[in-house]
Design a protein around this motif. Structure first.
Motif, mmCIF file in Angstrom:
data_model
loop_
_atom_site.group_PDB
_atom_site.id
_atom_site.type_symbol
_atom_site.label_atom_id
_atom_site.label_comp_id
_atom_site.label_asym_id
_atom_site.label_seq_id
_atom_site.Cartn_x
_atom_site.Cartn_y
_atom_site.Cartn_z
ATOM 1 N N ILE A 153 0.850 -1.194 0.000
ATOM 2 C CA ILE A 153 0.000 0.000 0.000
ATOM 3 C C ILE A 153 0.888 1.248 0.000
ATOM 4 O O ILE A 153 2.029 1.209 0.457
ATOM 5 N N ASN A 154 0.346 2.331 -0.506
ATOM 6 C CA ASN A 154 1.061 3.602 -0.511
ATOM 7 C C ASN A 154 0.596 4.533 0.607
ATOM 8 O O ASN A 154 1.275 5.510 0.915
ATOM 9 N N GLN A 155 -0.560 4.231 1.191
ATOM 10 C CA GLN A 155 -1.081 5.081 2.256
ATOM 11 C C GLN A 155 -2.008 4.280 3.146
ATOM 12 O O GLN A 155 -2.727 3.403 2.675
ATOM 13 N N ARG A 156 -1.981 4.571 4.441
ATOM 14 C CA ARG A 156 -2.889 3.942 5.382
ATOM 15 C C ARG A 156 -3.410 4.973 6.370
ATOM 16 O O ARG A 156 -2.805 6.028 6.590
ATOM 17 N N LYS A 157 -4.533 4.662 6.942
ATOM 18 C CA LYS A 157 -5.120 5.481 7.995
ATOM 19 C C LYS A 157 -4.639 4.940 9.336
ATOM 20 O O LYS A 157 -4.729 3.738 9.601
ATOM 21 N N VAL A 158 -4.117 5.808 10.168
ATOM 22 C CA VAL A 158 -3.650 5.422 11.499
ATOM 23 C C VAL A 158 -4.648 5.956 12.512
ATOM 24 O O VAL A 158 -4.939 7.159 12.536
ATOM 25 N N ILE A 159 -5.206 5.075 13.331
ATOM 26 C CA ILE A 159 -6.169 5.453 14.359
ATOM 27 C C ILE A 159 -5.600 5.062 15.713
ATOM 28 O O ILE A 159 -5.367 3.879 15.983
ATOM 29 N N LEU A 160 -5.356 6.048 16.575
ATOM 30 C CA LEU A 160 -4.754 5.814 17.887
ATOM 31 C C LEU A 160 -5.749 6.219 18.968
ATOM 32 O O LEU A 160 -5.947 7.415 19.230
ATOM 33 N N PRO A 161 -6.420 5.259 19.615
ATOM 34 C CA PRO A 161 -7.354 5.596 20.696
ATOM 35 C C PRO A 161 -6.629 6.319 21.833
ATOM 36 O O PRO A 161 -5.501 5.970 22.183
ATOM 37 N N ILE A 162 -7.290 7.317 22.409
ATOM 38 C CA ILE A 162 -6.678 8.107 23.479
ATOM 39 C C ILE A 162 -7.722 8.423 24.546
ATOM 40 O O ILE A 162 -8.907 8.570 24.241
ATOM 41 N N PRO A 163 -7.300 8.552 25.802
ATOM 42 C CA PRO A 163 -8.229 8.987 26.850
ATOM 43 C C PRO A 163 -8.547 10.466 26.713
ATOM 44 O O PRO A 163 -7.826 11.215 26.046
ATOM 45 N N ALA A 164 -9.618 10.906 27.347
ATOM 46 C CA ALA A 164 -10.101 12.279 27.209
ATOM 47 C C ALA A 164 -9.048 13.298 27.625
ATOM 48 O O ALA A 164 -8.905 14.352 26.995
ATOM 49 N N GLU A 165 -8.283 13.008 28.685
ATOM 50 C CA GLU A 165 -7.298 13.973 29.165
ATOM 51 C C GLU A 165 -6.161 14.184 28.166
ATOM 52 O O GLU A 165 -5.602 15.278 28.055
#
Length: 278
Positions: free
Chosen positions: A234-246
């Protein structure tokens, strides 16, 4: 495997994806009390190496080792590739990689080395070749006396089978790659908040490393995410990093997002961009 670290949240870490792609000394743990180190193997086609398995459970366990093919999607996930679907590069990777043993029985706290090597064919074209080594627990057989029979009819007992995969990468030739970060945003869904961005790659090989998000005036990164890869398919991917509210609150405003190689690969900067998160 993607590990997230947050400033002032010393024990907050999240594992994302299958994957398991790291050349780190830190082992990865599969359900079923198996530790595997390293979690990513890169070979130059000439030398071999070892992967160490360790059973940290209280009982003896048996594991089967096999080579599997995986492809990265634009969402950053790894999907299975069947023998019929495999392309020439994937088939070549599977044919080149040698490993032994292929089945091990480990008493508690007993390590075992799995030897890895490459047998590259003559005239192998330059490029990056990859397969994934799968370590799968073999469930113990249950005796008939251990199973309860229903009063009438029949019953079905489901036994989960646990496993972990690590990528085995072969690089042939002097391969180069570059990367870029774009479209950073904070998103909210039913699972909570996440820092999301697009990570693009160009060149003949994969990129791999850690993301650091920094803010002016702070001595340490607000957030660190390790084990971020973009594979050559692939040439591009979506990165999703879950984070807490703070952490989401800390990220709002102007930030710098940097993509670094692992320390054992030189620790060089792969890509950097400034953005404003709202």
């Amino acid at each position: 495997m993607t590990i997230l670290g947050f400033k002032n949240l010393s024990k907050y870490c999240v594992a994302l994806g299958a994957l398991a792609s790291a050349t780190l000394a830190t082992p990865v743990q599969a359900a079923g009390d198996l530790l595997v180190a390293p979690t990513r193997v890169v070979l130059d086609g000439q030398r071999g190496t070892e992967v160490i398995l360790n059973n940290i459970g209280a009982e003896t366990a048996t594991y089967r080792i096999s080579l599997e093919l995986r492809r990265m999607t634009s969402e950053g996930r790894l999907k299975d590739v069947s023998v019929e679907e495999a392309n020439e590069i994937e088939q070549a990777a599977k044919n080149m990689i040698r490993y032994a043993p292929r089945r091990v029985t480990l008493p508690p706290n007993q390590p075992q080395a799995i030897r890895l090597g490459v047998r590259a064919p003559e005239g192998l074209a330059d490029g990056e070749y990859r397969a994934h080594l799968l370590f799968r627990a073999i469930p113990k057989a249950r005796s008939v006396t251990d199973q309860q029979s229903p009063a009438e009819g029949f019953s079905i007992a489901l036994t989960p089978i646990y496993g972990v995969t690590i990528p085995v990468i072969i690089r042939q030739g002097n391969l180069q790659a570059t990367a870029a970060i774009a479209n950073g945003r904070l998103e909210q869904d039913e699972n909570g908040q996440a820092f999301t961005f697009d990570l693009s790659r160009a060149g003949e090989r994969s990129t791999y490393g850690e993301i650091r998000v920094t803010k002016a005036g702070l001595s340490e990164p607000v957030m660190v995410a390790r084990g971020i890869a973009v594979y050559p398919e692939i040439n591009q991917r979506k990165v999703i990093l879950p984070i807490p509210a703070e952490v989401a609150a800390q990220l709002k405003g102007k930030v710098s997002v940097e993509y670094y190689e692992p320390i054992n690969a030189g620790g060089g900067l792969i890509a950097k961009t400034d953005m404003v998160l709202r």
